[in-house]
Design a protein around this motif. Structure first.
Motif, short mmCIF file in Angstrom:
data_model
loop_
_atom_site.label_atom_id
_atom_site.label_comp_id
_atom_site.label_asym_id
_atom_site.label_seq_id
_atom_site.Cartn_x
_atom_site.Cartn_y
_atom_site.Cartn_z
N THR A 82 0.71 -0.94 -0.16
CA THR A 82 0.18 -0.07 0.02
C THR A 82 0.87 1.42 -0.06
N GLU A 83 0.05 2.53 -0.07
CA GLU A 83 0.86 3.67 -0.04
C GLU A 83 1.07 3.88 1.29
N VAL A 84 2.09 4.76 1.67
CA VAL A 84 2.68 5.10 2.99
C VAL A 84 1.18 5.96 3.51
N SER A 85 0.56 5.69 4.73
CA SER A 85 -0.34 6.13 5.33
C SER A 85 0.02 7.15 6.34
N ASN A 86 -0.89 8.13 6.84
CA ASN A 86 -0.90 8.80 7.95
C ASN A 86 -0.24 8.38 9.19
N ALA A 87 -0.92 7.05 9.66
CA ALA A 87 -0.38 6.21 10.77
C ALA A 87 1.03 5.90 10.64
N ASP A 88 1.57 5.80 9.55
CA ASP A 88 3.02 5.42 9.05
C ASP A 88 3.75 6.74 9.37
N TRP A 89 3.35 7.49 8.87
CA TRP A 89 4.21 8.79 9.25
C TRP A 89 4.14 9.32 10.34
N LEU A 90 3.03 9.29 11.26
CA LEU A 90 2.79 9.59 12.67
C LEU A 90 4.05 8.57 13.52
N GLU A 91 4.08 7.38 13.24
CA GLU A 91 5.15 6.63 13.79
C GLU A 91 6.64 7.14 13.74
N TYR A 92 6.72 7.50 12.41
CA TYR A 92 8.07 8.26 12.15
C TYR A 92 8.21 9.51 12.92
N LEU A 93 7.02 10.22 13.00
CA LEU A 93 7.45 11.49 13.58
C LEU A 93 7.76 11.29 15.23
N HIS A 94 7.04 10.32 15.91
CA HIS A 94 7.05 10.05 17.07
C HIS A 94 8.36 9.61 17.34
N TRP A 95 9.01 8.66 16.56
CA TRP A 95 10.36 8.22 16.87
C TRP A 95 11.34 9.19 16.92
N LEU A 96 11.10 10.38 16.05
CA LEU A 96 12.06 11.65 16.11
C LEU A 96 11.81 12.24 17.23
N ASN A 97 10.66 12.38 17.71
CA ASN A 97 10.38 13.35 18.75
C ASN A 97 10.74 12.47 20.05
N GLN A 98 10.94 11.32 20.20
CA GLN A 98 11.22 10.34 21.50
C GLN A 98 12.89 10.22 21.46
N ASN A 99 13.40 10.35 20.33
CA ASN A 99 15.11 10.15 20.25
C ASN A 99 15.71 11.29 20.09
N PHE A 100 14.91 12.51 19.70
CA PHE A 100 15.60 13.99 19.70
C PHE A 100 14.62 15.02 20.02
N PRO A 101 14.39 14.73 21.55
CA PRO A 101 13.37 15.74 21.82
C PRO A 101 13.55 17.29 21.79
N ASP A 102 14.92 17.53 21.88
CA ASP A 102 15.49 18.75 21.88
C ASP A 102 15.62 19.60 20.36
N ARG B 9 -3.63 13.94 11.35
CA ARG B 9 -3.62 13.53 12.91
C ARG B 9 -4.83 12.85 13.35
N HIS B 10 -6.27 13.30 12.79
CA HIS B 10 -7.52 12.62 13.10
C HIS B 10 -7.45 11.25 12.89
N PRO B 11 -7.86 10.50 13.78
CA PRO B 11 -7.88 9.11 13.66
C PRO B 11 -8.72 8.47 12.59
N ALA B 12 -9.82 9.34 12.07
CA ALA B 12 -10.63 8.91 10.84
C ALA B 12 -9.69 8.81 9.76
N TYR B 13 -8.46 9.54 9.59
CA TYR B 13 -7.63 9.49 8.41
C TYR B 13 -6.40 8.68 8.55
N GLN B 14 -6.46 8.00 9.69
CA GLN B 14 -5.18 7.24 9.87
C GLN B 14 -4.47 6.31 8.98
N ASP B 15 -5.59 5.61 8.16
CA ASP B 15 -5.36 4.55 7.15
C ASP B 15 -5.35 5.50 5.87
N TYR B 16 -5.25 6.54 5.57
CA TYR B 16 -5.21 7.38 4.46
C TYR B 16 -3.75 7.74 4.06
N PRO B 17 -3.81 7.70 2.67
CA PRO B 17 -2.17 7.90 2.19
C PRO B 17 -1.70 9.40 2.67
#
Length: 522
Positions: free
Chosen positions: A99-119, A150-158
């Motif tokens: 499938t295409e990369v979804s919003n949920a996939d991208w939020l996982e990416y953003l979350h990791w960046l924020n967790q590992n480089f918070p500053d 970010r809205h859960p209704a669009y989490q599986d949208y590209p």
């Protein structure tokens, strides 16, 4: 004499069979050219793994390669661009995202960046999609600016609003996360719980290249199930990091080339019998139209697109494609390779630099335009330590030569890094064979070395752009609400995947069946 022969014949047969059995049994553990045993700490400790069966990384589907006519599905050239004329090419087997990369996939990416480089606010900000792409002076799309990502209704949208550069950064990040997860599951690295509770946290996040170079080790990193170290002189219980030769780690995730994308989108594997393509295609599905011809789904749209001006989804009560903008990445039927939304929903970035006349300058095996040859920079060339940036990733520098240098050339280059010999090599060949006037290039045309191809058509495009052979371009640092992407991965080893309808030699049959089982093909 007859008695003697009768006595010795069974003995010779037994001896021959015993030798053959031992030879076959030890074939994977002994060098066939020297007879020296592999994985023996007393004769050098060379470790050869012949039992590895390659499989796809998470989210990927295997695409068996082959020959096809690139541009062949284009039955009309409405734009009169003449930029994808027919030529026969061969595409090597590879893997591609289902499938295409979804919003949920991208939020996982953003979350990791924020967790590992918070500053590091700049790093996070650069990774954010441009949600302002939804704004238009004459449309009320403002809700999508805040809600679509970010809205859960669009989490599986590209995910949309991502540039070509951001898509590449995601591929690099995904490679490291997949390989890190594999190593933690196998016990070659400490598990996630131990890592989180450890007082000795690694200075940098895991990076595949740095790990393979032996620079990601130590307390709080090494797992209890690392491979045994057979290096001569090593302690009996000594352990080592996983190597590329072990066949454990996955190849890098990346954007597909234009040829790979077009080949996978067509999915001609479903129309092939005995090496012959029985029916060609205009779209990723069979038929000349964009509606389903099957009895139970007759008339339903096969993709999410814009049939006519002012009609994005049809009439209330019986919407024709079920989407006003994008839809879920698993909507509609997959093509014959099992890939979803290879037409419509969102356009997709590919790796290639755009040229109108790419069809004139191409290799017929794995055609691609856009090569920029880079090497990892060494912090210490004598010890082989790779230089890292502030995020723990290897620093890459322009390649210095088109081939392996001699030892003398290598030493001379190290002594004089700006030598004329190095300057003569063009590591950036995105515009290879272009006949251009450097003074006018990029001034009289919108096409330059940062113009990247995107394909597939979107929710806001007409049916013409659903044809896999159509191609458009956009600058690699630009984005819009109609373009997303999916990742690919190079397949290593035998290219043959689909062997069910093909006769095979007895010696290859077991291997072929084993490969199919690992790849999930039954």
């Amino acid at each position: 004499m007859r008695t003697t022969n009768t006595y010795f014949t069974p003995l010779l047969i037994f001896f021959f069979c015993s030798t053959l059995f031992v030879s076959c049994k030890n074939r994977s553990g002994v060098s066939p050219k020297t007879g020296v045993a592999y994985n023996d700490p007393y004769n050098g400790g060379l470790q050869i793994n012949r039992k590895v069966k390659e499989g796809p990384g998470p989210g990927l589907i295997v695409i068996e390669g082959g020959t096809f006519v690139m541009g062949g599905s284009l039955n009309e050239d409405i734009t009169y661009a003449h930029d994808n004329l027919k030529r026969r090419v061969t595409v090597a087997s590879f893997y591609m995202d289902e499938t295409e990369v979804s919003n949920a996939d991208w939020l996982e990416y953003l979350h990791w960046l924020n967790q590992n480089f918070p500053d590091d606010k700049e790093l996070y900000y650069r990774a954010l999609p441009d949600t302002l792409v939804w704004r238009h002076p004459l449309s009320y799309n403002e809700p999508y600016v805040d809600l679509y990502l970010r809205h859960p209704a669009y989490q599986d949208y590209p995910v949309v609003g991502v540039t070509w550069e951001q898509a590449n950064d995601y591929c690099i990040w995904r490679t490291d996360r997949v390989n890190e997860h594999i190593l933690r599951q196998r016990g070659a690295l400490v598990d996630y719980k131990t890592l989180a509770e450890s007082q000795a946290q690694p200075a940098d996040p895991f990076n595949t290249d740095i790990y393979l170079n032996g620079q990601y080790r130590g307390e709080g990193i090494d797992g209890e199930k690392m491979p045994k170290d057979n290096t001569p002189g090593a302690e009996e219980d000594a352990r080592r990091p996983v190597r590329m030769e072990d066949g454990v780690l996955k190849q890098p995730y990346r954007l597909p080339t234009e040829a790979e994308w077009e080949y996978a989108a067509l999915g001609l594997v479903g129309n092939t019998e005995y090496g012959n393509i029985e029916n060609s295609k205009i779209y990723p599905w069979n038929g000349l139209g964009v509606r389903s011809a099957k009895r139970r789904t007759q008339g339903l749209m096969m993709a999410n697109f814009k049939p006519t001006g002012g009609d994005n989804m049809g009439v209330a009560g019986y919407l024709n494609d079920g989407g006003d903008i994008t839809v879920s990445v698993t909507s509609y039927l997959p093509n014959d390779y099992g890939l979803y939304n290879m037409a419509g929903n969102v356009n997709e970035w590919v790796r290639d630099v755009y040229r109108q006349l790419s069809f004139e300058d191409f290799q017929d095996f794995n055609p691609f335009r856009g090569n920029v040859y880079m090497d990892k920079q060494y912090e210490d060339a004598e010890t082989g330590v790779i230089a890292k940036d502030k995020y723990g990733r290897p620093i890459r520098v322009p390649a210095k030569a088109p081939r392996k240098q001699t030892w003398e050339e290598l030493q001379a280059a190290a002594a004089t890094p700006d030598s004329a010999a190095q300057a003569a090599f063009d590591y950036d060949v995105r515009g290879y064979d272009d006949e251009t006037n450097d003074e006018l290039y990029g001034v009289t045309t919108l096409v330059n070395d940062k113009s990247r191809v995107y394909k597939g058509g979107s929710w806001n495009d007409r049916a013409y752009w659903l044809n896999p052979a159509t191609r458009r371009y956009m600058q690699q640092d630009e984005s819009n609400a109609m373009t997303g992407f999916r990742c690919a991965m190079t397949l290593v080893g035998s290219p043959e995947v689909n062997t069910q309808s093909k006769p095979t030699f007895p010696a290859n049959r077991a291997r072929a069946q084993g490969d199919r089982k690992v790849l999930g093909i039954f």
